[in-house]
Design an enzyme around this catalytic site. Structure first.
Site, PDB file in Angstrom:
ATOM      1  N   HIS A  55      -1.033  39.381 -26.584  1.00  0.00           N
ATOM      2  CA  HIS A  55      -0.818  37.938 -26.433  1.00  0.00           C
ATOM      3  C   HIS A  55      -1.867  37.333 -25.513  1.00  0.00           C
ATOM      4  O   HIS A  55      -2.662  38.037 -24.907  1.00  0.00           O
ATOM      5  CB  HIS A  55       0.602  37.635 -25.961  1.00  0.00           C
ATOM      6  CG  HIS A  55       0.904  38.094 -24.566  1.00  0.00           C
ATOM      7  ND1 HIS A  55       0.958  39.419 -24.208  1.00  0.00           N
ATOM      8  CD2 HIS A  55       1.186  37.390 -23.430  1.00  0.00           C
ATOM      9  CE1 HIS A  55       1.268  39.516 -22.925  1.00  0.00           C
ATOM     10  NE2 HIS A  55       1.407  38.302 -22.427  1.00  0.00           N
ATOM     11  N   HIS A  57      -2.077  35.710 -22.624  1.00  0.00           N
ATOM     12  CA  HIS A  57      -2.111  35.502 -21.169  1.00  0.00           C
ATOM     13  C   HIS A  57      -3.364  36.123 -20.532  1.00  0.00           C
ATOM     14  O   HIS A  57      -3.820  37.184 -20.940  1.00  0.00           O
ATOM     15  CB  HIS A  57      -0.845  36.056 -20.516  1.00  0.00           C
ATOM     16  CG  HIS A  57       0.341  35.162 -20.722  1.00  0.00           C
ATOM     17  ND1 HIS A  57       1.636  35.584 -20.628  1.00  0.00           N
ATOM     18  CD2 HIS A  57       0.399  33.836 -21.029  1.00  0.00           C
ATOM     19  CE1 HIS A  57       2.447  34.561 -20.858  1.00  0.00           C
ATOM     20  NE2 HIS A  57       1.729  33.496 -21.110  1.00  0.00           N
ATOM     21  N   ASP A  59      -4.133  37.761 -17.949  1.00  0.00           N
ATOM     22  CA  ASP A  59      -4.197  39.126 -17.413  1.00  0.00           C
ATOM     23  C   ASP A  59      -4.198  40.177 -18.518  1.00  0.00           C
ATOM     24  O   ASP A  59      -4.211  41.377 -18.249  1.00  0.00           O
ATOM     25  CB  ASP A  59      -3.056  39.374 -16.409  1.00  0.00           C
ATOM     26  CG  ASP A  59      -1.673  39.126 -16.989  1.00  0.00           C
ATOM     27  OD1 ASP A  59      -1.523  38.174 -17.780  1.00  0.00           O
ATOM     28  OD2 ASP A  59      -0.740  39.880 -16.657  1.00  0.00           O
ATOM     29  N   HIS A  60      -4.190  39.723 -19.783  1.00  0.00           N
ATOM     30  CA  HIS A  60      -4.277  40.636 -20.926  1.00  0.00           C
ATOM     31  C   HIS A  60      -5.590  40.479 -21.698  1.00  0.00           C
ATOM     32  O   HIS A  60      -5.917  41.335 -22.512  1.00  0.00           O
ATOM     33  CB  HIS A  60      -3.100  40.388 -21.884  1.00  0.00           C
ATOM     34  CG  HIS A  60      -1.764  40.666 -21.249  1.00  0.00           C
ATOM     35  ND1 HIS A  60      -0.975  41.725 -21.612  1.00  0.00           N
ATOM     36  CD2 HIS A  60      -1.108  40.035 -20.249  1.00  0.00           C
ATOM     37  CE1 HIS A  60       0.134  41.733 -20.865  1.00  0.00           C
ATOM     38  NE2 HIS A  60       0.069  40.714 -20.039  1.00  0.00           N
ATOM     39  N   HIS A 112       8.335  35.914 -25.329  1.00  0.00           N
ATOM     40  CA  HIS A 112       7.555  35.752 -24.091  1.00  0.00           C
ATOM     41  C   HIS A 112       6.473  34.689 -24.341  1.00  0.00           C
ATOM     42  O   HIS A 112       6.294  33.777 -23.561  1.00  0.00           O
ATOM     43  CB  HIS A 112       6.942  37.101 -23.726  1.00  0.00           C
ATOM     44  CG  HIS A 112       5.992  37.067 -22.581  1.00  0.00           C
ATOM     45  ND1 HIS A 112       6.384  36.806 -21.288  1.00  0.00           N
ATOM     46  CD2 HIS A 112       4.649  37.265 -22.526  1.00  0.00           C
ATOM     47  CE1 HIS A 112       5.323  36.839 -20.491  1.00  0.00           C
ATOM     48  NE2 HIS A 112       4.266  37.110 -21.229  1.00  0.00           N
ATOM     49  N   ASP A 131       4.319  42.225 -23.181  1.00  0.00           N
ATOM     50  CA  ASP A 131       5.281  41.680 -22.201  1.00  0.00           C
ATOM     51  C   ASP A 131       6.606  41.303 -22.869  1.00  0.00           C
ATOM     52  O   ASP A 131       7.280  40.370 -22.435  1.00  0.00           O
ATOM     53  CB  ASP A 131       4.695  40.439 -21.508  1.00  0.00           C
ATOM     54  CG  ASP A 131       3.567  40.780 -20.552  1.00  0.00           C
ATOM     55  OD1 ASP A 131       3.269  41.974 -20.362  1.00  0.00           O
ATOM     56  OD2 ASP A 131       2.969  39.839 -19.999  1.00  0.00           O
ATOM     57  N   HIS A 169       3.377  46.070 -17.748  1.00  0.00           N
ATOM     58  CA  HIS A 169       3.504  45.834 -16.309  1.00  0.00           C
ATOM     59  C   HIS A 169       4.379  46.877 -15.634  1.00  0.00           C
ATOM     60  O   HIS A 169       5.362  47.338 -16.213  1.00  0.00           O
ATOM     61  CB  HIS A 169       4.093  44.450 -16.026  1.00  0.00           C
ATOM     62  CG  HIS A 169       3.149  43.322 -16.295  1.00  0.00           C
ATOM     63  ND1 HIS A 169       2.177  42.942 -15.394  1.00  0.00           N
ATOM     64  CD2 HIS A 169       3.015  42.512 -17.364  1.00  0.00           C
ATOM     65  CE1 HIS A 169       1.500  41.927 -15.896  1.00  0.00           C
ATOM     66  NE2 HIS A 169       1.987  41.645 -17.097  1.00  0.00           N
TER      67      HIS A 169
HETATM   68 ZN   LIG Z   1       2.313  37.693 -20.553  1.00  0.00          ZN
END
Ligand SMILES: [Zn+2]
Length: 257
Positions: A55, A57, A59-60, A112, A131, A169
């Site tokens: 996805h 975000h 941090d990905h 999410h 996530d 995570h």
């Molecule tokens: Zn995420």
């Protein structure tokens, strides 16, 4: 079949970049940062074969462009949307990706986020779920809906219990604290907490975890249990036991926790 090995590259505070390794191929999932992945490739003498993205975000996805540029400009980057910088190939529900002799099935698991993918390998039974499901918890809602998250988790729960869950995570200890607030007398949860604390003290990831453990201890997969229903009804002052409502109130409770 040559073995499929999984390696982990920790990035940022608590993200994991999972590496899928065959004799000849090296794929990484959600490289939110490029430097640790480049270091890993250098250290292991491996060449990047491709990237899977769950996805959008930051941090990905932040590492995608610099990683590909430095490691292999021809590597395919498979993800849910071309809006993610660096994605070269869209994946959608039912698509299949082959890594060596291993088949990856693409699942759409929104909730999410609105366009979240999971990557499922029926053999040997691995799920890379980003996530969506976390060890002892689940992702919070961003641009997806509660209905989507509920359906995605129900679907994951239907996999064989020996399936290994690779989420992104290390939130396990905090999730276990909340799970114990929901089911304070669960022996399985207390044991899992003790074991997870030991792992973290040794610097070992608590992930992957098998789905069977999740079904026994993750409150978000246990909304049919009396213990979870009673706790949520009390916390949310609810009268009804509708599964979706219980799930929804459980997620809101976790947000406040
Ligand atoms: Zn995420």
């Amino acid at each position: 079949m040559s073995p499929l090995n999984i390696d982990v590259i920790p990035i940022y505070q608590d993200n994991y970049v999972w590496c899928l390794l065959t004799e000849t191929e090296t794929w990484v999932v959600d490289p939110g940062d490029h430097k640790p992945v480049l270091d890993y490739l250098e250290r292991t003498g491996r060449t990047l074969s491709g990237i899977l993205i769950t996805h959008h975000h930051w941090d990905h996805v932040t590492g995608i462009v610099p990683l590909v540029k430095a490691a292999n400009p021809h590597a395919p980057v498979i993800g849910p949307s071309f809006e993610i910088a660096g994605v070269t190939r869209l994946a959608k529900e039912g698509d299949q990706i082959n890594i060596g002799a291993y088949q990856i099935l693409v699942w759409e698991t929104p909730g999410h986020t609105r366009d979240h993918l999971s990557y499922y390998l029926p053999q040997p039974g691995y799920l890379f779920c980003g996530d969506t499901l976390f060890a002892a918890g689940c992702g919070r809602l961003f641009d997806g809906t509660m209905e989507q998250l509920y359906a995605s988790l129900q679907r994951i729960a239907s996999l064989p219990p020996q399936t290994q869950i690779y989420c992104t995570h290390e939130y396990t200890l905090a999730n276990l604290d909340f799970a114990l607030a929901v089911e304070p007398s669960s022996q399985a949860l207390k044991q899992r907490q003790q074991y997870s604390i030991q792992l973290r003290q040794n610097g070992t990831p608590t992930i992957p975890v098998d789905l069977g453990t999740e079904l026994a201890t993750n409150p978000f997969l246990r909304i049919r249990e009396q213990s979870v229903q009673q706790a949520v009804k009390k916390a949310a002052n609810l009268q009804k036991s509708d599964y979706f409502l219980i799930f929804s109130e459980l997620r809101k409770w976790k947000n406040r926790y």
